[in-house]
Write an enzyme that holds these catalytic residues in place. Structure first.
Site, PDB file in Angstrom:
ATOM      1  N   SER A  92     -23.737  38.365 148.598  1.00  0.00           N
ATOM      2  CA  SER A  92     -23.204  39.439 148.541  1.00  0.00           C
ATOM      3  C   SER A  92     -24.522  40.524 148.226  1.00  0.00           C
ATOM      4  O   SER A  92     -25.593  40.582 148.492  1.00  0.00           O
ATOM      5  CB  SER A  92     -21.952  39.579 147.575  1.00  0.00           C
ATOM      6  OG  SER A  92     -21.531  40.767 147.476  1.00  0.00           O
ATOM      7  N   TYR A 132     -22.115  49.550 154.528  1.00  0.00           N
ATOM      8  CA  TYR A 132     -22.921  48.320 153.981  1.00  0.00           C
ATOM      9  C   TYR A 132     -22.071  47.697 152.786  1.00  0.00           C
ATOM     10  O   TYR A 132     -21.600  46.613 152.703  1.00  0.00           O
ATOM     11  CB  TYR A 132     -24.320  48.512 153.616  1.00  0.00           C
ATOM     12  CG  TYR A 132     -24.969  47.256 152.659  1.00  0.00           C
ATOM     13  CD1 TYR A 132     -25.308  46.164 153.561  1.00  0.00           C
ATOM     14  CD2 TYR A 132     -25.156  47.167 151.469  1.00  0.00           C
ATOM     15  CE1 TYR A 132     -25.883  44.992 152.494  1.00  0.00           C
ATOM     16  CE2 TYR A 132     -25.709  46.394 150.601  1.00  0.00           C
ATOM     17  CZ  TYR A 132     -26.047  45.433 151.239  1.00  0.00           C
ATOM     18  OH  TYR A 132     -26.559  44.072 150.731  1.00  0.00           O
ATOM     19  N   LYS A 165     -19.705  44.194 151.877  1.00  0.00           N
ATOM     20  CA  LYS A 165     -19.871  43.628 150.729  1.00  0.00           C
ATOM     21  C   LYS A 165     -18.467  43.485 149.954  1.00  0.00           C
ATOM     22  O   LYS A 165     -18.454  42.341 149.475  1.00  0.00           O
ATOM     23  CB  LYS A 165     -21.298  44.051 150.007  1.00  0.00           C
ATOM     24  CG  LYS A 165     -22.486  43.964 150.529  1.00  0.00           C
ATOM     25  CD  LYS A 165     -22.585  42.307 151.156  1.00  0.00           C
ATOM     26  CE  LYS A 165     -23.945  42.111 151.806  1.00  0.00           C
ATOM     27  NZ  LYS A 165     -24.125  40.831 152.174  1.00  0.00           N
TER      28      LYS A 165
END
Length: 279
Positions: free
Chosen positions: A137, A151, A155
């Site tokens: 992660s 992004y 995650k």
């Protein structure tokens, strides 16, 4: 998993954490099933370590290929002790700036690709009586910066998936750990994809972040080799930690975010309790 001859399956091994893990594991005597998009990127290690390095090309956005490669790795290598979901990249751009295709590819790679690797591995891990999964992660799985919304979505999304699946597969002796590195001395920055800028965002926080990336102004404190060793050590810990924070920046930023989030939750306690049925 405590022996020195374990077998690992790692995605995204051509550079960065994937490469560092592969090098360290082979050096200590382990076997590695390494996947990457550029087949020749590990030729030097293959020449040095021979059959202890199993290599396959894989684009994790191809779900059928993910299943095929994972199945073949288990079939040819037998037991695989640790699966490391490492393949991924960053997309820079305000939420309004990124294109539909960029959104899809970011989610397909970082989120859906990781999910499908886990899904492909689980039946094999169950059949062999257990195993470990390390999911890369980021500090960005718990905090967020402007211009990195997609992004962060990938995650934060994989963190939720791992939280749930870890509870589902614990009865099968399968444990999952979310690895959360901060800014690290890898080629992550050079692999960033940027959306075309929109002038309206030039003088906003998103514009500032974009310029900081372009000028390489972000402080990078993490050592990829040390972090790879910490991941290897983590795979031998029992019970497995749900999260592994790597880098002083991760610790500082994530802790501050969690403290702030908890304070905000506590400030709304009366509202939360008052909205129960019959309250």
């Amino acid at each position: 998993m405590t022996n020195s001859s374990a077998t690992w399956f790692i995605t995204g091994t051509s550079s960065g954490f994937g490469r560092a893990l592969t090098e360290q594991l082979l050096a200590r005597g382990d076997r590695v099933a390494a996947t990457l998009r550029k087949l020749n990127a590990l030729d030097d290690l293959k020449a040095q370590y021979g059959d202890r390095l199993w290599i396959a090309t894989l684009d994790v956005t191809d779900t059928a290929a993910v299943r095929g490669v994972v199945d073949r790795a288990f079939a040819e290598l037998g037991r695989i002790d640790v699966v490391v979901n490492n393949a991924g990249y960053g997309l820079v751009g305000a939420g309004e700036e990124v294109s539909d295709d960029q959104i899809r590819h970011q989610i397909d790679t970082n989120l859906i690709g990781s999910i499908q690797v886990i899904r492909a591995a689980l039946p094999h891990l169950r059949a062999q009586g257990g195993g470990r999964i390390l999911q890369l992660s980021s500090a960005g799985g718990q905090i967020a910066f402007p211009a990195l919304g997609l992004y962060h979505a990938s995650k934060w999304g994989i963190e939720g998936f791992v939280e749930a699946v870890a509870q589902e597969v614990a009865p099968f002796n399968i444990a999952l750990t979310l690895v959360e590195p901060g800014a690290t001395q890898t080629d992550f920055g050079s692999s960033l994809v940027a959306a075309p800028p929109t002038p309206a965002y030039d003088a906003t926080p998103a514009g500032e972040i974009r310029r900081a990336f372009a000028a390489n102004m972000f402080p990078v404190v993490g050592d990829a080799s040390k972090m790879a060793q910490a991941m290897i050590d983590c795979a031998a810990r029992s019970p497995a930690p749900r999260r592994l924070a790597l880098g002083s920046d991760t610790y500082t930023m994530v802790r501050a975010a969690l403290v702030e989030r908890l304070a905000a939750l506590d400030a709304q306690k009366d509202i939360a309790l008052a909205t129960d049925a019959g309250a």
